[in-house]
Design a protein around this motif. Structure first.
Motif, PDB file in Angstrom:
ATOM      1  N   ASN A  98       0.811  -1.227   0.000  1.00 26.71           N
ATOM      2  CA  ASN A  98       0.000   0.000   0.000  1.00 26.71           C
ATOM      3  C   ASN A  98       0.843   1.276   0.000  1.00 26.71           C
ATOM      4  O   ASN A  98       0.317   2.370   0.127  1.00 26.71           O
ATOM      5  N   LEU A  99       2.169   1.124  -0.150  1.00 24.58           N
ATOM      6  CA  LEU A  99       3.050   2.297  -0.224  1.00 24.58           C
ATOM      7  C   LEU A  99       3.636   2.409  -1.631  1.00 24.58           C
ATOM      8  O   LEU A  99       3.695   1.431  -2.366  1.00 24.58           O
ATOM      9  N   THR A 100       4.098   3.623  -1.965  1.00 23.41           N
ATOM     10  CA  THR A 100       4.729   3.813  -3.275  1.00 23.41           C
ATOM     11  C   THR A 100       6.154   3.256  -3.243  1.00 23.41           C
ATOM     12  O   THR A 100       6.690   2.930  -2.185  1.00 23.41           O
ATOM     13  N   VAL A 101       6.757   3.224  -4.439  1.00 25.70           N
ATOM     14  CA  VAL A 101       8.148   2.777  -4.546  1.00 25.70           C
ATOM     15  C   VAL A 101       9.049   3.686  -3.702  1.00 25.70           C
ATOM     16  O   VAL A 101       9.904   3.211  -2.943  1.00 25.70           O
ATOM     17  N   GLU A 103       8.235   5.522  -1.071  1.00 27.89           N
ATOM     18  CA  GLU A 103       7.996   5.308   0.373  1.00 27.89           C
ATOM     19  C   GLU A 103       8.643   4.013   0.850  1.00 27.89           C
ATOM     20  O   GLU A 103       9.237   3.960   1.926  1.00 27.89           O
ATOM     21  N   ASN A 104       8.538   2.952   0.046  1.00 27.45           N
ATOM     22  CA  ASN A 104       9.169   1.676   0.399  1.00 27.45           C
ATOM     23  C   ASN A 104      10.686   1.823   0.487  1.00 27.45           C
ATOM     24  O   ASN A 104      11.331   1.233   1.346  1.00 27.45           O
ATOM     25  N   ARG A 120      13.869  11.460  -3.940  1.00 28.63           N
ATOM     26  CA  ARG A 120      13.396  11.131  -5.293  1.00 28.63           C
ATOM     27  C   ARG A 120      14.543  11.242  -6.301  1.00 28.63           C
ATOM     28  O   ARG A 120      14.703  10.385  -7.165  1.00 28.63           O
ATOM     29  N   ARG A 135      10.015   3.482 -11.176  1.00 30.67           N
ATOM     30  CA  ARG A 135       9.204   4.709 -11.135  1.00 30.67           C
ATOM     31  C   ARG A 135       8.831   4.999  -9.669  1.00 30.67           C
ATOM     32  O   ARG A 135       8.065   4.240  -9.068  1.00 30.67           O
ATOM     33  N   ASP A 137       6.821   6.940  -7.970  1.00 29.00           N
ATOM     34  CA  ASP A 137       5.489   7.238  -7.417  1.00 29.00           C
ATOM     35  C   ASP A 137       4.438   6.158  -7.655  1.00 29.00           C
ATOM     36  O   ASP A 137       3.270   6.334  -7.318  1.00 29.00           O
ATOM     37  N   VAL A 138       4.855   5.041  -8.223  1.00 30.60           N
ATOM     38  CA  VAL A 138       3.900   3.949  -8.470  1.00 30.60           C
ATOM     39  C   VAL A 138       3.671   3.173  -7.176  1.00 30.60           C
ATOM     40  O   VAL A 138       4.601   2.958  -6.398  1.00 30.60           O
ATOM     41  N   LEU A 139       2.421   2.778  -6.950  1.00 36.34           N
ATOM     42  CA  LEU A 139       2.133   1.914  -5.798  1.00 36.34           C
ATOM     43  C   LEU A 139       2.719   0.526  -6.054  1.00 36.34           C
ATOM     44  O   LEU A 139       2.600  -0.010  -7.148  1.00 36.34           O
ATOM     45  N   ASP A 142       0.696  -2.262  -7.650  1.00 33.77           N
ATOM     46  CA  ASP A 142       0.450  -2.218  -9.096  1.00 33.77           C
ATOM     47  C   ASP A 142       1.621  -2.762  -9.912  1.00 33.77           C
ATOM     48  O   ASP A 142       1.591  -2.739 -11.141  1.00 33.77           O
TER      49      ASP A 142
END
Length: 527
Positions: A98-101, A103-104, A120, A135, A137-139, A142
């Motif tokens: 449930n986190l973006t790349v 954030e992970n 970033r 990328r 900002d991708v979750l 996905d």
């Protein structure tokens, strides 16, 4: 960089690690040179994972020394290993869906580059340097498997790793994704990074490694150069015997249908906000004595199909018949009692109670069946006796049946599950990745069990990411893509590359072994 003029990236000398009842590592010696890909191969339970956990600071050795960049160190935690430039990408990914790349990547390392634009920029810089194509900002939910793996690699590089440990990195990738990963590894190597690559897949090891160390029964038995050995010789060093193949020579297919699936559809979401089909009009029949192989990149409906067949989710449309009897509305337990066996895709989440002893795991999924129960009562004595038999027959290497499932290596856990399912003489077996993370010795035993049961009339649905296994074991092959069966192929003529191409949606219909371009490559309608 000249590897010989500088100290090795990693040197392990005399490493020994004991657990109650078992010596995991004994007098291990390993030298990994900077700027190389160094493969470590060995059977399950040979001690590879324990060794890497020692190098990553997760466990302390009882004896021996660890030297990094010429300096002897004592690693008390993964944090200390990371500070020394050692990073690890685990076989089971450690990402939050449930986190973006971004954030992970920064999670737990916020002090390095903050959590905003500097982070970033750093992520983009690493991604570009090593052609990872990440990328920010991708979750993560996905992303496909190969992209998640690249995020894991980026995560350890972000933390400053100069030596990467990759544990079975190709287990869930199709051939094209493996090629892309190996291109990434060569990129890392060209930049002076060092990769330690743990694998069972000997062909891949020979193609990507600069050096190979073989571990057998807890100790290092050989260090070889890939150009000096064949796959067969490497297998013999690993297990002391010849390399098995999944090939099934004689046909045992009958004209008696065992499982008939018709118009099976399953939807996600709700009518108000729009439903989408995760399974879309699935039709297939598997006869007694037949193995139907299902190829597909993970996340294309395989898990939902298994759920519908085992009864943990009920189909929205369509019917399932077992031995001529409709079972569409049956509960899971009734299906199990009716002869449906199940080797789950994730043995830790769906196959075992890791903290329970082996004999309790023997009962799982078969609580109401003999020998586990007598009438309404559980029969622990008989279950224990039968567990002893499974351990013996399936060569489950364990000090005893009272140890926990967690204390077994992955391959031995898998053999226990296969033994449990086969002990109930199923009529229909769902085998999802039956040899994932399993060495060549255990793999051969599992293939033999499936072939033996097939000879006796078992119908098998085989789902696997190992395309050689799919082609070798199957009587018929189908390809699943976005919840639909889009192609079929003859296992006798199809190549792994052609199958891999169909799995990505590039081809549909009947796949012929043909060098000409597919006319109908774009004919598959995209829903």
């Amino acid at each position: 960089m000249n590897a010989s003029s500088s100290p090795p990236a990693v040197e392990l000398a005399g490493i020994t690690k004991r657990f109650p009842g078992v010596v995991a590592n004994h007098d291990i010696h390993l030298t990994v040179h900077k700027g190389t890909v160094h493969a470590i191969v060995g059977e399950n339970g040979a001690g590879k994972s324990t060794l890497m956990k020692i190098l990553y600071g997760m466990q302390k050795p009882d004896e021996g020394t660890i030297t990094i960049d010429g300096e002897q160190v004592s690693l008390g935690s993964p944090g200390e290993a990371i500070n020394r430039g050692i990073g690890m990408v685990h076989q089971h990914f450690m990402l939050a869906d449930n986190l973006t790349v971004l954030e992970n990547t920064v999670l737990g390392s916020e002090g390095l580059h903050g959590i905003g634009s500097a982070a970033r920029r750093k992520i983009q810089e690493i991604s570009d340097s090593y052609h990872l194509g990440v990328r920010p900002d991708v979750l993560v939910e996905d992303l496909g498997v190969a992209d998640r793996q690249r995020v894991e690699i980026l995560k350890v590089l972000y933390r400053g790793a100069r030596t990467l440990i990759l544990d079975e990195p190709t287990a869930v990738l199709v051939p094209q994704e493996v090629d892309a990963l190996f291109a990434n590894l060569r990129e890392l190597k060209a930049e002076g990074l060092t990769v330690i690559f743990i694998s069972h897949k000997l062909g891949e090891v020979l193609s990507v490694a600069d050096d190979i160390t073989v571990i057998r029964r807890g100790t290092t038995v050989a260090s070889v150069k890939p150009q000096d050995v064949t796959t067969r010789q490497l297998a013999e060093l690993m297990v002391g015997s010849e390399l098995p193949t999944p090939e099934t020579r004689e046909s045992t297919v009958t004209d008696r249908p065992m499982i008939e699936v018709s118009g099976l559809s399953l939807y996600a979401g709700d009518p108000e906000h729009g439903r989408r089909a995760v399974l879309d009009g699935i039709d297939f029949t598997i006869h007694e004595g037949e193995v139907l192989g299902l190829a597909g990149v993970e996340g294309n409906g395989q898990t939902e199909l298994i759920d519908a067949l085992i009864g943990t989710r009920h189909a929205d449309e369509g019917t399932i018949r077992l031995g001529g009897e409709e079972i569409t509305a049956w509960a899971t337990r009734r299906r199990r009692e009716g002869g449906v066996g199940y080797i789950p895709e994730d043995r830790h989440r769906h196959g075992l109670l890791l903290e329970a002893p082996l004999w309790e795991n023997r009962i799982l999924g078969h609580v109401t069946e003999e020998p586990n129960s007598r009438g309404f009562w559980l029969n622990p004595k008989a279950a224990k006796q039968d567990t002893e038999r499974i351990v013996e027959e399936y060569d489950v290497r364990t000090p005893g049946i009272d140890v926990t499932a967690a204390s077994l290596s992955g391959g031995n856990q898998q053999k226990l599950i296969v033994g449990r399912e086969m002990s109930h003489h199923p009529r229909f077996l769902i085998a999802a990745h039956p040899t994932r993370g399993v060495d060549v010795g255990a793999q051969a035993q599992i293939w033999d069990q499936i072939r033996e049961a097939r000879r006796e009339g078992l119908a098998v649905l085989l789902i696997s990411a190992d395309l050689d296994e799919l082609i070798g074991l199957s009587d018929t092959l189908r390809v699943i893509y976005r919840g639909r069966l889009v192609a079929d192929a003859d296992p006798a003529t199809i190549t792994p590359e052609e199958l891999g191409s169909a799995m990505t949606g590039a081809a549909s219909g009947h796949l012929e072994h043909d060098t000409a371009p597919q006319d109908d490559a774009t004919g598959e309608e995209d829903r």
